[in-house]
Design an enzyme around this catalytic site. Structure first.
Site, short mmCIF file in Angstrom:
data_model
loop_
_atom_site.label_atom_id
_atom_site.label_comp_id
_atom_site.label_asym_id
_atom_site.label_seq_id
_atom_site.Cartn_x
_atom_site.Cartn_y
_atom_site.Cartn_z
N ASP A 217 31.11 -4.23 -31.90
CA ASP A 217 32.31 -3.97 -31.13
C ASP A 217 31.85 -3.34 -29.82
OD1 ASP A 217 35.59 -2.78 -32.15
OD2 ASP A 217 34.84 -3.53 -30.24
C1 GLC Z 1 37.76 -3.18 -28.46
C2 GLC Z 1 38.19 -3.63 -29.83
C3 GLC Z 1 37.77 -5.02 -30.17
C4 GLC Z 1 37.79 -5.87 -28.91
C5 GLC Z 1 36.70 -5.34 -28.01
C6 GLC Z 1 36.71 -6.06 -26.66
O1 GLC Z 1 37.42 -1.84 -28.43
O2 GLC Z 1 37.88 -2.76 -30.91
O3 GLC Z 1 38.68 -5.53 -31.16
O4 GLC Z 1 37.57 -7.23 -29.22
O5 GLC Z 1 36.78 -3.94 -27.80
O6 GLC Z 1 37.84 -5.74 -25.94
#
Ligand code: GLC
Length: 747
Positions: free
Chosen positions: A262
């Site tokens: 993430d």
């Molecule tokens: C965020 C989320 C994830 C998302 C990523 C990109 O913090 O947890 O679900 O796809 O960052 O935005």
């Protein structure tokens, strides 16, 4: 000059990446180039959610290109309810809006994987045509507790419903030749302190509930990518856990794709690569340097790096960027809006209907509640979408030919102009995209009483919006507010005393308390957050053009305190300023990690999640059971047949429409195990089937497949799946509390 010529000669002689020469390419890459492939381009503007302007403005992230070997950059963008990129760009009047589809919870509420696949297909087409390579969705984590801020993005409390929905979504998205990304792997069930919270969960609950949804999605749809979660699991960070990413994901389930972190997730880049987490997103110089120094200092083997680079290149050669696809920047948003509506129509859940619905569009309808005039299409954070428009209920009813009671319509229209302006001012100051200012509910008593004289019925809408980075506040989000209850009481008293019906619409991203007020309404509809066409969907359900066929993907308990995880979930009191900055997990000295529900969360309820708990231990604490949903017609089921098939059973049920309206029904197949070798839930969902639209009097036979492996439970003692011998009961039911049709099988 000589150097340039030499470089050109080398470049000319270097092979370019092809699907069949990846090992050769890996052998030609320098360590720096390998690190550049694995560590993303970074976030240009961290406004709380991933965003990056490499490749597509407003996308979430990208990988670095290595031009000399023909390795392109690939672009990653959110999210589960539609593609999220900036809708405008400097230097052009062209816009780049994306269809705002229904939220994940509403997709699951259709209980119709075929339809969910269609939504994925349309969504994936926008990914392709806007020049993105991988969509960062679906989000599939289990609804462990109704207060989790991201439940709207997720599907269900049950891993089979969630897994089947996820697999359909992945297939739909990837049918366009773009990637999906099943997230967040795993046990990501609260937002508070999400970057550092340690989820402490038994192996059995992991395998049977929290990992099972990912297992179904991986085995059924082989997604191109998976995203690890921000949290720790039993003391190891999800992105740094070989037992999760290598032993289970690849070893047990045969995952062939690529794993990414993430955004900013995890700490130890070397541990991530070693564990089997290939892409470090969104990436930073620090992560890049950490990877290189780990190799140079011998903390990370080149073999691990090469394995990760190989998996990254295997992803890249599948992507449109590698194929040189010429994207149009002009997907058919009109056609996709129609898909969005069709899916939303089947996700609406009719909870109650005592002679109120369907009505109209004849007669006059009193429309109440600020949310009727400011519909909520979806949740906030990375799961948000820049939609071309949102149809609210006022517009939806007008388009459907309804006549609205003039006094209230005039009042709310004027009131909402001021409120929209005020909300925009407040939202404008919000740095973190989660908080959305909502219009203040009002109770125009005199207008309500006047409307009760002239109108034929009343519709009251209540809304709840929340999102990533924050969990819900029990008192202000889960419970209806005093003004809302006052509005409902006034409306109920004024209309019902004149023999007129009151319908409540819940435009919500997750469960709210309903038990204390449901008797004030003659009908209750949950339209979740239905996407950009929401007002049209609800209007067509109210008019009867659409016969609701949605079913609850979670239990609605009578009180929050009845929830099995209530004593192990952080309670946020909005009146106490809660410091939302994420606690920094102190490196190494985890012993300081002592605050319950914040530094760590104890999944004490184990496998007793949702209906597994309520059916077995607290049946009377349920307001509306998992799988529940009414229809405007009635159905009769008979001839449940079970016959052995290789490795399992085929279960058939005849479904007849015995009412006066066409409609769809859902057969839910639960299994009740002997429960002698270990404690088992009273029933567990193992399969389900939705009928096609049945005309009055029409009968169809639904068929479901049950594999013997579906009956296995995870034995803590032996650390393996065990299928208990004995007599199992198969239950074809309307919901988790329904006795249903029953047959027995024996292992
Ligand atoms: C965020 C989320 C994830 C998302 C990523 C990109 O913090 O947890 O679900 O796809 O960052 O935005």
């Amino acid at each position: 000059m000589l150097t340039l010529m030499l470089a050109a000669a080398i470049a000319a002689s270097s092979p370019v990446l092809r699907p069949d020469n990846i090992p050769e390419i890996v052998s030609l890459l320098t360590l720096e180039e390998k690190a550049a492939i694995l560590v993303g381009c970074g976030s240009t503007a961290f406004d709380g959610i991933g965003r990056n302007d490499v490749g597509v403005k407003g996308s979430a992230g990208a990988t670095h290109a290595i031009p000399r070997l023909g390795i392109p950059s690939i672009v990653l963008a959110d999210g589960p309810a539609g593609l999220r990129i900036d809708p405008t760009r400097p230097g052009t009047d062209k816009t780049f809006y994306c269809t705002g589809f229904p939220i994940g919870t509403m997709l699951a509420s259709t209980w119709n994987p075929g339809l969910v696949r269609e939504a994925g297909q349309a969504m994936g087409n926008e990914v392709l045509e806007y020049g993105v390579d991988v969509l960062l969705g679906p989000g599939v984590n289990i609804h462990r507790n109704p207060l989790c801020g991201r439940n709207f993005e997720y599907y269900s409390e049950d891993p089979v419903l969630a897994g089947e929905t996820a697999a359909a979504m992945v297939d739909g998205i990837e049918s366009n030749g773009v990637g999906a990304c099943v997230k967040h792997f795993a046990v990501n069930n609260q937002e508070l302190n999400r970057l550092h919270n340690d989820a402490r969960v038994s192996r059995r609950a992991l395998r049977e509930i929290y990992l099972k949804v990912f297992e179904i999605a991986v085995r059924k749809s082989q997604p191109w990518t998976l995203m690890t979660s921000y949290n720790y699991i039993n003391g190891t960070h999800a992105s740094e856990a070989p037992w999760l990413l290598t032993d289970i994901l690849r070893g047990d389930w045969g995952f062939e794709g690529t794993v990414m972190t993430d955004w900013g997730g995890g700490y130890d880049t070397a541990a991530q690569i070693h564990a089997g987490n290939e892409l470090i997103q969104s990436g930073s110089d620090a992560r890049y340097n950490a990877l290189i120094s780990a190799v140079k200092e011998g903390r990370l083997s080149m073999a691990d790096v090469d394995r990760s680079v190989t998996r990254a290149l295997e992803l890249i050669v599948k992507c449109p960027a590698y194929r040189g696809y010429k994207h149009s920047d002009a997907p058919d948003l009109e056609a996709h809006a129609a898909v969005c509506r069709k899916v939303a129509d089947e996700g609406v859940v009719l909870l109650k209907n005592e002679g109120a619905l369907p009505f109209g569009p004849s007669g006059t309808t009193a429309l109440l509640g600020v949310t009727s005039y400011a519909f909520i299409a979806g949740g906030t954070g990375s799961g948000d979408v820049h939609r071309p428009y949102v149809v609210d209920l006022q517009q939806g009813l007008a388009d459907e030919g309804f006549t609205l009671e003039g006094g209230l319509d005039q009042f709310y229209t004027a009131y909402m102009q001021d409120e929209r302006w005020r909300c925009a001012m407040v939202d404008g100051k919000n740095s973190w995209v989660i908080d959305r200012e909502r219009p203040i509910e009002v109770v125009p008593v005199d207008l309500i009483r006047a409307a009760a004289e002239s109108a034929d019925r009343a519709v009251v809408t209540f809304g709840r919006v929340f999102g990533e980075g924050k969990d819900r506040d029990l008192y202000h989000s889960y419970l209806l507010q005093d003004r809302e209850l006052q509005l409902l009481r006034e409306t109920s008293q004024a209309f019902r005393s004149r023999g007129k019906k009151v319908t409540v619409i819940l435009n919500i991203g997750g469960v709210v308390e309903v038990d204390s007020w449901k008797d004030l309404a003659d009908a209750i509809i949950i339209c979740w957050q239905p996407g950009e066409e929401g007002g049209h969907t609800v209007a067509s359900v109210l008019s009867g053009e659409v016969n609701p066929s949605g079913r609850l993907p979670m239990t609605i308990s009578r009180r929050y305190e009845d929830e099995p995880s209530a004593s192990n979930f952080p309670l946020i009191y909005a009146d106490k300023p809660f410091n939302y900055s994420f606690y920094r997990r102190l490196e190494g000295n985890k012993k300081d990690y002592t605050v319950k529900d914040i530094d760590y969360t104890d999944y004490e309820e184990d496998i007793w999640v949702g209906y597994r708990y309520f059916c077995t231990k607290a049946p009377r604490r349920v307001a509306y059971p998992f799988g529940y949903g009414l229809s405007y017609t009635s159905f009769k089921w008979k001839n449940m047949k079970v016959e052995e098939a290789e490795g399992g059973w085929k279960v058939r049920v005849d479904v007849t429409n015995t009412g006066k309206r066409a409609g769809k029904d859902v057969v839910e197949l639960y299994v009740s195990a002997p429960g002698k070798d270990m404690e088992k839930p009273a029933r567990e969902l193992k399969a389900f089937a939705k009928t096609p639209e049945l005309q009055p009097g029409e009968t169809c036979t639904v068929e479901m497949t049950l594999a013997e492996s579906d009956l296995a439970s995870w034995s803590e003692a032996s650390g393996a799946w065990v299928t208990e011998k004995g007599r199992y009961r198969l239950i074809a039911a309307r919901n988790a509390a329904d006795r249903g049709l029953r047959r027995k099988i024996r292992i």
